[in-house]
Design a protein around this motif. Sequence first.
Motif, PDB file in Angstrom:
ATOM      1  N   ILE A 250       0.862  -1.179   0.000  1.00  0.00           N
ATOM      2  CA  ILE A 250       0.000   0.000   0.000  1.00  0.00           C
ATOM      3  C   ILE A 250       0.898   1.228   0.000  1.00  0.00           C
ATOM      4  O   ILE A 250       1.774   1.373   0.856  1.00  0.00           O
ATOM      5  N   LEU A 251       0.704   2.102  -0.979  1.00  0.00           N
ATOM      6  CA  LEU A 251       1.372   3.401  -0.988  1.00  0.00           C
ATOM      7  C   LEU A 251       0.335   4.422  -0.535  1.00  0.00           C
ATOM      8  O   LEU A 251      -0.613   4.717  -1.252  1.00  0.00           O
ATOM      9  N   ARG A 252       0.546   4.942   0.668  1.00  0.00           N
ATOM     10  CA  ARG A 252      -0.469   5.777   1.294  1.00  0.00           C
ATOM     11  C   ARG A 252       0.001   7.225   1.394  1.00  0.00           C
ATOM     12  O   ARG A 252       1.083   7.511   1.912  1.00  0.00           O
ATOM     13  N   GLY A 253      -0.825   8.126   0.853  1.00  0.00           N
ATOM     14  CA  GLY A 253      -0.530   9.548   0.950  1.00  0.00           C
ATOM     15  C   GLY A 253      -1.636  10.274   1.682  1.00  0.00           C
ATOM     16  O   GLY A 253      -2.614   9.664   2.132  1.00  0.00           O
ATOM     17  N   GLN A 254      -1.498  11.583   1.808  1.00  0.00           N
ATOM     18  CA  GLN A 254      -2.487  12.363   2.548  1.00  0.00           C
ATOM     19  C   GLN A 254      -3.834  12.398   1.842  1.00  0.00           C
ATOM     20  O   GLN A 254      -4.872  12.516   2.485  1.00  0.00           O
ATOM     21  N   SER A 255      -3.824  12.268   0.507  1.00  0.00           N
ATOM     22  CA  SER A 255      -5.085  12.399  -0.238  1.00  0.00           C
ATOM     23  C   SER A 255      -5.617  11.069  -0.757  1.00  0.00           C
ATOM     24  O   SER A 255      -6.583  11.046  -1.518  1.00  0.00           O
ATOM     25  N   GLY A 256      -5.004   9.944  -0.369  1.00  0.00           N
ATOM     26  CA  GLY A 256      -5.500   8.656  -0.828  1.00  0.00           C
ATOM     27  C   GLY A 256      -4.424   7.605  -0.758  1.00  0.00           C
ATOM     28  O   GLY A 256      -3.379   7.795  -0.117  1.00  0.00           O
ATOM     29  N   GLN A 257      -4.666   6.472  -1.403  1.00  0.00           N
ATOM     30  CA  GLN A 257      -3.705   5.388  -1.381  1.00  0.00           C
ATOM     31  C   GLN A 257      -3.785   4.584  -2.680  1.00  0.00           C
ATOM     32  O   GLN A 257      -4.769   4.641  -3.409  1.00  0.00           O
ATOM     33  N   LEU A 258      -2.704   3.842  -2.954  1.00  0.00           N
ATOM     34  CA  LEU A 258      -2.634   2.940  -4.093  1.00  0.00           C
ATOM     35  C   LEU A 258      -2.298   1.549  -3.590  1.00  0.00           C
ATOM     36  O   LEU A 258      -1.417   1.395  -2.727  1.00  0.00           O
ATOM     37  N   THR A 259      -2.973   0.545  -4.105  1.00  0.00           N
ATOM     38  CA  THR A 259      -2.699  -0.844  -3.747  1.00  0.00           C
ATOM     39  C   THR A 259      -1.931  -1.495  -4.883  1.00  0.00           C
ATOM     40  O   THR A 259      -2.400  -1.529  -6.023  1.00  0.00           O
ATOM     41  N   LEU A 260      -0.731  -2.017  -4.591  1.00  0.00           N
ATOM     42  CA  LEU A 260       0.145  -2.585  -5.600  1.00  0.00           C
ATOM     43  C   LEU A 260       0.223  -4.096  -5.446  1.00  0.00           C
ATOM     44  O   LEU A 260       0.290  -4.608  -4.324  1.00  0.00           O
ATOM     45  N   THR A 261       0.208  -4.797  -6.566  1.00  0.00           N
ATOM     46  CA  THR A 261       0.414  -6.244  -6.586  1.00  0.00           C
ATOM     47  C   THR A 261       1.556  -6.550  -7.541  1.00  0.00           C
ATOM     48  O   THR A 261       1.847  -5.769  -8.451  1.00  0.00           O
ATOM     49  N   ARG A 262       2.187  -7.683  -7.328  1.00  0.00           N
ATOM     50  CA  ARG A 262       3.294  -8.075  -8.193  1.00  0.00           C
ATOM     51  C   ARG A 262       2.811  -8.207  -9.630  1.00  0.00           C
ATOM     52  O   ARG A 262       1.791  -8.838  -9.900  1.00  0.00           O
ATOM     53  N   ALA A 263       3.554  -7.607 -10.567  1.00  0.00           N
ATOM     54  CA  ALA A 263       3.209  -7.713 -11.980  1.00  0.00           C
ATOM     55  C   ALA A 263       3.745  -9.022 -12.523  1.00  0.00           C
ATOM     56  O   ALA A 263       4.894  -9.396 -12.257  1.00  0.00           O
ATOM     57  N   SER A 264       2.915  -9.743 -13.248  1.00  0.00           N
ATOM     58  CA  SER A 264       3.356 -10.997 -13.839  1.00  0.00           C
ATOM     59  C   SER A 264       4.249 -10.703 -15.026  1.00  0.00           C
ATOM     60  O   SER A 264       3.976  -9.811 -15.832  1.00  0.00           O
TER      61      SER A 264
END
Length: 378
Positions: A250-264
């Motif tokens: 999870i990349l979390r910032g003040q205005s939201g977040q991004l959920t990352l998964t391993r790229a195949s």
Amino acid sequence: MSALLTSLTLAALAAPAPSSPASPAGVTWTLGSIQPAGRGAITPGAALARPTLRLDGSGAALTVTGNTGCSPLTAQAALKGQALVVRGVQAGGSERCTDAALSLREDYLRLLNATTRYDLSGGTLILSGGAGRLTFTRTGGAMTDTSTTQTILYPLDGTWQTRVTPGPAGPERGQALLRFTFSGAKVTVAGLAGCNTVTGSGAVVGQQVVFGGVASTRRLCPGAAGAAENRLLGLLRAPLTIERQGAALILRGQSGQLTLTRASVPATPGSALPDPAATYTLTRLNGQAAPQTLRPVTLNFRDGRLGGSDGCNNVGGAYTVQGGRITLTGGLVGTKMACPDQPTLDFQTFFEQRPTLSVQGSTLTLKAAEDTWEFQAR
């Protein structure tokens, strides 16, 4: 008297030799504070990406890579004892730098060029030159597991992706697909932010990802899709805290977040990645023996950056490998030594074509539309 001399000689032989100072090479360092001559120490604000520095090699043949916080950086250096001289500092363009980042960049480059000495204590490196100095800390990779709140080491190297659909589905209507590539302390981002493509490079600083610059194309993106894209770009341009949730990041910032998964990454013949410890030397060009150049044409692939020599000057830049092709994420920078009447290879034009890459044993082959470069690991 003879017995006294013998005892003194034995004592001298038994005494430990003076220890050599620890070397700052082989480590990525992140700027903690900067102290220009005649001014107090300044700590960059949280909104600014911290410059980084890495030295590789030894003695008078050190290569320097890193970034200024908003542009890539290359140089050469010589090390002897605690004397450290940095020369030939080259930084990429400043078009991605805000006013504050540009001021930090100029002070950083000025002090780096003036460096004459280093002091290393534990995880702190100080570069001094005249009355100015730069203080760095060793870049770490400790991440926080939010389920236990314990600090753990979490392997990030590789490519991760996130798919965001802030508005109606479809690339032309606001869908975003971003790929994050981690290599040691380096990180790059590339992909679609909604209506526009985006690229950026940065570093893992403690438990945060900090991008030195995020650029995007300028295609008109109206309505809700445009607003969502602007929010996403704003998220990327501020420090992001890294958290672990199972197999995801999870990349979390003040205005939201991004959920990352391993790229195949599909396994294809000859798709092995270059050896980061090797230096590859050009041996054949378009099926013929490599041309005679002032210096050997070389390439190396370390910490998410490719570097080497075009036959005259040193070059370097951040890159990713996607679909078996090399993509530059911030252009190439290089030294500017004049080499009249000497053949060189046009690295910039060649790599702008996103050449295919294959590695088979010690042979590395790059192929673009009309050119094939073949290297051997040395």
